[in-house]
Design a protein around this motif. Structure first.
Motif, PDB file in Angstrom:
ATOM      1  N   THR A  65      -5.898  -6.271  10.905  1.00 33.00           N
ATOM      2  CA  THR A  65      -4.613  -6.973  10.887  1.00 33.00           C
ATOM      3  C   THR A  65      -4.721  -8.289  11.643  1.00 33.00           C
ATOM      4  O   THR A  65      -4.242  -9.336  11.173  1.00 33.00           O
ATOM      5  N   HIS A  93      -6.657 -10.765   9.657  1.00 34.23           N
ATOM      6  CA  HIS A  93      -5.814 -11.297   8.587  1.00 34.23           C
ATOM      7  C   HIS A  93      -4.862 -12.359   9.126  1.00 34.23           C
ATOM      8  O   HIS A  93      -4.728 -13.444   8.526  1.00 34.23           O
ATOM      9  N   TYR A  94      -4.218 -12.077  10.254  1.00 32.51           N
ATOM     10  CA  TYR A  94      -3.311 -13.054  10.855  1.00 32.51           C
ATOM     11  C   TYR A  94      -4.053 -14.343  11.220  1.00 32.51           C
ATOM     12  O   TYR A  94      -3.504 -15.445  11.110  1.00 32.51           O
ATOM     13  N   LEU A 150      -1.359 -17.299  11.139  1.00 37.85           N
ATOM     14  CA  LEU A 150      -0.128 -16.793  11.739  1.00 37.85           C
ATOM     15  C   LEU A 150      -0.294 -16.518  13.231  1.00 37.85           C
ATOM     16  O   LEU A 150       0.598 -16.823  14.040  1.00 37.85           O
ATOM     17  N   ILE A 153       5.677 -10.593  16.430  1.00 35.92           N
ATOM     18  CA  ILE A 153       5.239 -10.490  15.030  1.00 35.92           C
ATOM     19  C   ILE A 153       5.310  -9.045  14.557  1.00 35.92           C
ATOM     20  O   ILE A 153       5.783  -8.764  13.444  1.00 35.92           O
ATOM     21  N   ARG A 167       7.684  -7.667  11.486  1.00 33.23           N
ATOM     22  CA  ARG A 167       7.125  -6.964  10.334  1.00 33.23           C
ATOM     23  C   ARG A 167       7.881  -5.659  10.097  1.00 33.23           C
ATOM     24  O   ARG A 167       8.094  -5.247   8.956  1.00 33.23           O
ATOM     25  N   THR A 201       8.496 -11.201   5.613  1.00 33.17           N
ATOM     26  CA  THR A 201       7.231 -11.633   5.052  1.00 33.17           C
ATOM     27  C   THR A 201       6.506 -12.512   6.067  1.00 33.17           C
ATOM     28  O   THR A 201       7.102 -12.980   7.050  1.00 33.17           O
ATOM     29  N   THR A 202       5.228 -12.760   5.816  1.00 30.51           N
ATOM     30  CA  THR A 202       4.483 -13.629   6.734  1.00 30.51           C
ATOM     31  C   THR A 202       5.067 -15.040   6.754  1.00 30.51           C
ATOM     32  O   THR A 202       5.095 -15.694   7.800  1.00 30.51           O
ATOM     33  N   ASP A 203       5.527 -15.515   5.620  1.00 31.78           N
ATOM     34  CA  ASP A 203       6.155 -16.847   5.585  1.00 31.78           C
ATOM     35  C   ASP A 203       7.429 -16.871   6.418  1.00 31.78           C
ATOM     36  O   ASP A 203       7.709 -17.853   7.126  1.00 31.78           O
ATOM     37  N   ILE A 207       8.088 -14.927   8.971  1.00 32.85           N
ATOM     38  CA  ILE A 207       7.692 -14.831  10.382  1.00 32.85           C
ATOM     39  C   ILE A 207       7.201 -16.183  10.879  1.00 32.85           C
ATOM     40  O   ILE A 207       7.530 -16.616  11.993  1.00 32.85           O
ATOM     41  N   ARG A 208       6.417 -16.855  10.037  1.00 32.52           N
ATOM     42  CA  ARG A 208       5.923 -18.183  10.429  1.00 32.52           C
ATOM     43  C   ARG A 208       7.092 -19.135  10.658  1.00 32.52           C
ATOM     44  O   ARG A 208       7.104 -19.902  11.627  1.00 32.52           O
TER      45      ARG A 208
END
Length: 276
Positions: free
Chosen positions: A20, A23-24, A29, A55, A59, A64-66, A68-69
């Motif tokens: 994870t 990936h971040y 991220l 983060i 989640r 979504t990651t977008d 969160i960003r």
């Protein structure tokens, strides 16, 4: 205690996997803060623990990651509050949808368990039924081609979750005159028993009054099986001094949404009656 943490150490501290964190890092991220100039090894700082925790919690809110960003980018009170409100509205809407789906599935399980208990076929029984609201296009169905399009158009009117799966709500109307004169192969009108008619025009709705119904179940999709059951129920009503008081309903009891075995596909005929 130390300030520099390997990817495995940071993952363990925050209860996430090393993959994870990789990936971040790849998507930008959450990146390691320190890089060893000699070995090139990348390290996280213990002071990054709070961002990673944020983060992780976002989640859990299904962000979504977008999203969160966006949340983490130039944070301020007003912006964070607005994002939280928007996400809360989404969660409430999803929760309402899930509750409706759970209720429908619970009803379907109860219905199927009842079917399992009441498996006897070709036996005339009497039931007291409440008034029902039907949705229909008021069009006669002449063949399976028209049936497919008719059912599709009716189902598209419904706003429920999994409305037709495993329910005895889809059927045809057998007109009283055709029933009494034993014209069993005349084209019929299809219907769906409605649960919520709030957004459906009245022109597509008809009411079946509550009362006493003589019922019989049969399996198989052949017209001969239906005709045999209809004759049987007519003989029974005549012998026992019952009078037909309106149109009959033939309802799908178990259909291809539940089984692909022809001998398990079952219909129920419901004839409104009164004792003479």
């Amino acid at each position: 205690m130390k300030e520099k943490l390997t990817i495995g150490e940071m993952a363990k501290l925050r209860g996430v996997t090393s993959e994870t964190l990789r990936h971040y890092d790849r998507i930008g991220l959450f990146k390691p803060q320190l890089v060893d100039p000699h070995s090139g090894y990348r390290y996280y700082s213990i002071f990054q623990y709070e961002i990673l925790g944020t983060i992780k919690e976002l989640r859990q809110l299904r962000m979504t990651t977008d999203e969160i960003r966006e949340y983490l980018n130039e944070r301020n009170f007003s912006k964070s509050l607005d994002i939280m409100k928007t996400k809360h509205e989404e969660l409430v809407s999803n929760l309402k949808e899930l509750n409706e789906l759970e209720e429908n599935i619970r009803e379907k399980i109860a219905y199927l368990e009842q079917v399992e208990r009441e498996s006897e076929l070709q036996k005339v029984i009497f039931r007291k039924m409440k008034s029902r609201q039907l949705l229909t296009l008021h069009e006669k169905i002449n063949d399976n081609f028209e049936l497919c399009y008719g059912v599709l158009n009716l189902e598209n009117m419904l706003t429920e979750k999994t409305p037709i799966l495993a329910t005895n709500r889809l059927g045809i109307i057998i007109e009283e005159t055709n029933l009494k004169s034993e014209r069993f192969e005349e084209p019929s009108t299809i219907f769906i028993v409605a649960k919520n008619t709030e957004d459906i025009p009245n022109t597509y709705q008809i009411t079946i009054p509550g009362g006493l119904f003589a019922c019989i179940r049969y399996n198989g999709e052949l017209l001969s099986s239906r005709s045999e059951s209809l004759r049987k129920i007519l003989r029974y009503l005549k012998t026992n001094s019952y009078q037909i008081t309106g149109d009959a309903l033939q309802i799908m009891h178990l259909d291809i949404t539940i089984t692909d075995k022809p001998n398990e596909i079952t219909f129920e005929i419901q004839v409104p009656v009164r004792k003479v």
